[in-house]
Design a protein around this motif. Structure first.
Motif, PDB file in Angstrom:
ATOM      1  N   ILE A 130      37.973  62.223  43.684  1.00 30.48           N
ATOM      2  CA  ILE A 130      36.568  62.430  43.273  1.00 30.48           C
ATOM      3  C   ILE A 130      35.561  62.094  44.376  1.00 30.48           C
ATOM      4  O   ILE A 130      34.515  62.736  44.458  1.00 30.48           O
ATOM      5  N   PHE A 131      35.871  61.129  45.217  1.00 30.32           N
ATOM      6  CA  PHE A 131      34.899  60.793  46.258  1.00 30.32           C
ATOM      7  C   PHE A 131      34.861  61.886  47.327  1.00 30.32           C
ATOM      8  O   PHE A 131      33.789  62.193  47.865  1.00 30.32           O
TER       9      PHE A 131
ATOM     10  N   MET B 151      32.672  64.475  45.938  1.00 30.03           N
ATOM     11  CA  MET B 151      31.249  64.104  46.082  1.00 30.03           C
ATOM     12  C   MET B 151      30.776  64.424  47.498  1.00 30.03           C
ATOM     13  O   MET B 151      29.687  64.978  47.688  1.00 30.03           O
TER      14      MET B 151
ATOM     15  N   MET C  38      25.782  54.945  43.093  1.00 26.79           N
ATOM     16  CA  MET C  38      25.990  54.012  41.984  1.00 26.79           C
ATOM     17  C   MET C  38      27.376  54.209  41.373  1.00 26.79           C
ATOM     18  O   MET C  38      27.821  55.348  41.163  1.00 26.79           O
ATOM     19  N   ASP C  39      28.040  53.107  41.067  1.00 31.12           N
ATOM     20  CA  ASP C  39      29.297  53.154  40.307  1.00 31.12           C
ATOM     21  C   ASP C  39      28.938  53.510  38.870  1.00 31.12           C
ATOM     22  O   ASP C  39      28.077  52.852  38.269  1.00 31.12           O
ATOM     23  N   ILE C  40      29.570  54.542  38.318  1.00 33.52           N
ATOM     24  CA  ILE C  40      29.171  54.937  36.948  1.00 33.52           C
ATOM     25  C   ILE C  40      29.834  54.077  35.869  1.00 33.52           C
ATOM     26  O   ILE C  40      29.503  54.204  34.702  1.00 33.52           O
ATOM     27  N   PHE C  41      30.768  53.224  36.264  1.00 35.49           N
ATOM     28  CA  PHE C  41      31.313  52.215  35.335  1.00 35.49           C
ATOM     29  C   PHE C  41      30.967  50.838  35.907  1.00 35.49           C
ATOM     30  O   PHE C  41      31.849  50.069  36.306  1.00 35.49           O
TER      31      PHE C  41
ATOM     32  N   PHE D 253      39.845  47.449  47.275  1.00 37.29           N
ATOM     33  CA  PHE D 253      41.238  47.374  46.805  1.00 37.29           C
ATOM     34  C   PHE D 253      42.098  48.359  47.587  1.00 37.29           C
ATOM     35  O   PHE D 253      41.658  49.485  47.860  1.00 37.29           O
TER      36      PHE D 253
ATOM     37  N   GLY E 138      44.903  47.466  42.202  1.00 40.82           N
ATOM     38  CA  GLY E 138      43.801  47.813  41.317  1.00 40.82           C
ATOM     39  C   GLY E 138      43.005  49.025  41.758  1.00 40.82           C
ATOM     40  O   GLY E 138      42.033  49.400  41.108  1.00 40.82           O
TER      41      GLY E 138
ATOM     42  N   THR F 284      41.778  52.696  42.080  1.00 42.06           N
ATOM     43  CA  THR F 284      41.880  53.857  41.179  1.00 42.06           C
ATOM     44  C   THR F 284      41.412  55.147  41.831  1.00 42.06           C
ATOM     45  O   THR F 284      41.732  56.228  41.355  1.00 42.06           O
ATOM     46  N   VAL F 285      40.624  55.056  42.881  1.00 44.18           N
ATOM     47  CA  VAL F 285      40.183  56.257  43.611  1.00 44.18           C
ATOM     48  C   VAL F 285      40.637  56.093  45.056  1.00 44.18           C
ATOM     49  O   VAL F 285      40.338  55.076  45.700  1.00 44.18           O
TER      50      VAL F 285
ATOM     51  N   HIS G 226      36.677  52.823  49.902  1.00 45.57           N
ATOM     52  CA  HIS G 226      35.332  52.479  49.442  1.00 45.57           C
ATOM     53  C   HIS G 226      35.205  50.979  49.323  1.00 45.57           C
ATOM     54  O   HIS G 226      36.180  50.269  49.084  1.00 45.57           O
TER      55      HIS G 226
ATOM     56  N   HIS H 206      33.020  47.962  47.272  1.00 50.05           N
ATOM     57  CA  HIS H 206      32.156  47.666  46.120  1.00 50.05           C
ATOM     58  C   HIS H 206      31.139  46.602  46.523  1.00 50.05           C
ATOM     59  O   HIS H 206      31.515  45.586  47.123  1.00 50.05           O
TER      60      HIS H 206
ATOM     61  N   HIS I  60      37.013  46.049  35.718  1.00 45.81           N
ATOM     62  CA  HIS I  60      37.080  46.998  36.819  1.00 45.81           C
ATOM     63  C   HIS I  60      37.423  48.397  36.305  1.00 45.81           C
ATOM     64  O   HIS I  60      38.460  48.583  35.660  1.00 45.81           O
TER      65      HIS I  60
HETATM   66  P1  AMP Z   1      38.639  51.381  42.754  1.00 45.11           P
HETATM   67  O1  AMP Z   1      39.241  51.161  41.393  1.00 45.11           O
HETATM   68  O2  AMP Z   1      38.507  50.165  43.606  1.00 45.11           O
HETATM   69  O3  AMP Z   1      39.375  52.519  43.420  1.00 45.11           O
HETATM   70  O4  AMP Z   1      37.154  51.808  42.515  1.00 45.11           O
HETATM   71  C1  AMP Z   1      36.794  53.068  42.069  1.00 45.11           C
HETATM   72  C2  AMP Z   1      35.449  52.898  41.452  1.00 45.11           C
HETATM   73  O5  AMP Z   1      34.918  54.189  41.266  1.00 45.11           O
HETATM   74  C3  AMP Z   1      35.472  52.210  40.083  1.00 45.11           C
HETATM   75  O6  AMP Z   1      34.647  51.052  40.112  1.00 45.11           O
HETATM   76  C4  AMP Z   1      34.942  53.277  39.132  1.00 45.11           C
HETATM   77  O7  AMP Z   1      34.119  52.717  38.146  1.00 45.11           O
HETATM   78  C5  AMP Z   1      34.164  54.179  40.071  1.00 45.11           C
HETATM   79  N1  AMP Z   1      34.035  55.565  39.673  1.00 45.11           N
HETATM   80  C6  AMP Z   1      34.971  56.344  39.083  1.00 45.11           C
HETATM   81  N2  AMP Z   1      34.473  57.591  38.898  1.00 45.11           N
HETATM   82  C7  AMP Z   1      33.218  57.584  39.382  1.00 45.11           C
HETATM   83  C8  AMP Z   1      32.188  58.558  39.494  1.00 45.11           C
HETATM   84  N3  AMP Z   1      32.354  59.811  39.058  1.00 45.11           N
HETATM   85  N4  AMP Z   1      30.996  58.201  40.044  1.00 45.11           N
HETATM   86  C9  AMP Z   1      30.815  56.939  40.484  1.00 45.11           C
HETATM   87  N5  AMP Z   1      31.748  55.973  40.422  1.00 45.11           N
HETATM   88  C10 AMP Z   1      32.927  56.287  39.883  1.00 45.11           C
END
Ligand code: AMP
Length: 145
Positions: free
Chosen positions: A12-13, A16, A36-39, A94, A100, A102-103, A107, A109, A123
């Motif tokens: 996803i990044f 973007m 901005m982090d959407i979560f 991470f 932990g 997820t993307v 990046h 935080h 998280h």
């Molecule tokens: P990580 O788990 O360290 O890879 O962080 C990925 C971050 O991306 C998490 O904090 C998610 O909340 C955030 N995230 C996931 N999808 C999106 C999005 N579409 N826009 C902004 N942040 C996102």
């Protein structure tokens, strides 16, 4: 997914960065993008990513590209402090699913911590935040850059 896997250009990044999916921008320069982090784990949770690299994590980041990336992380952290006056700031990152992540595009935080408010969520969990509230926070942070 492990620490060592091919870079997925459809993460996803990366989308973007190509302008294929929307995001709430805070800052952009030649080397980095912040949004901005959407979560969000707290009000003002911002992510900073490097541009022009296929690095899934810190280990894969070309060393010579670290300086502008970290400079942007510091710039955002300072702007978050000025804009939102948190009591503390977590700056974290991470590497690998087991840690932990997820993307899988590198990046960092920047997560403000407020003594009078527990962190809103864990998280990368829960429902996306209210987009208007995120836009207002992004504008405040951007104004403090
Ligand atoms: P990580 O788990 O360290 O890879 O962080 C990925 C971050 O991306 C998490 O904090 C998610 O909340 C955030 N995230 C996931 N999808 C999106 C999005 N579409 N826009 C902004 N942040 C996102």
């Amino acid at each position: 997914m492990t620490l060592h896997a091919p870079y997925d250009p459809d993460n996803i990044f990366a989308k973007m960065l190509r302008g294929e999916i929307p995001y709430i921008k805070v800052y952009e320069d030649e080397d980095t993008l912040a949004f901005m982090d959407i979560f969000p784990q707290s009000d003002g949770h911002t992510l900073i990513i490097p541009k022009h690299v296929e690095a899934r994590n810190l280990l894969e980041m070309p060393t010579e590209k670290l300086a502008p990336f970290i400079a942007s992380v510091q710039k955002i952290a300072r702007a978050v402090e000025t804009a939102l006056s948190p009591d503390g700031l977590i700056v974290t990152q991470f590497n690998g699913e087991a840690a932990g992540q997820t993307v899988f595009h590198l990046h960092m935080h920047v997560i403000p911590v407020y003594k009078d408010r527990p962190r809103q969520r864990g998280h990368a969990t829960g429902k996306p935040a209210d987009m208007d509230a995120l836009k207002a926070l992004a504008a405040k942070i951007a104004a403090a850059l």
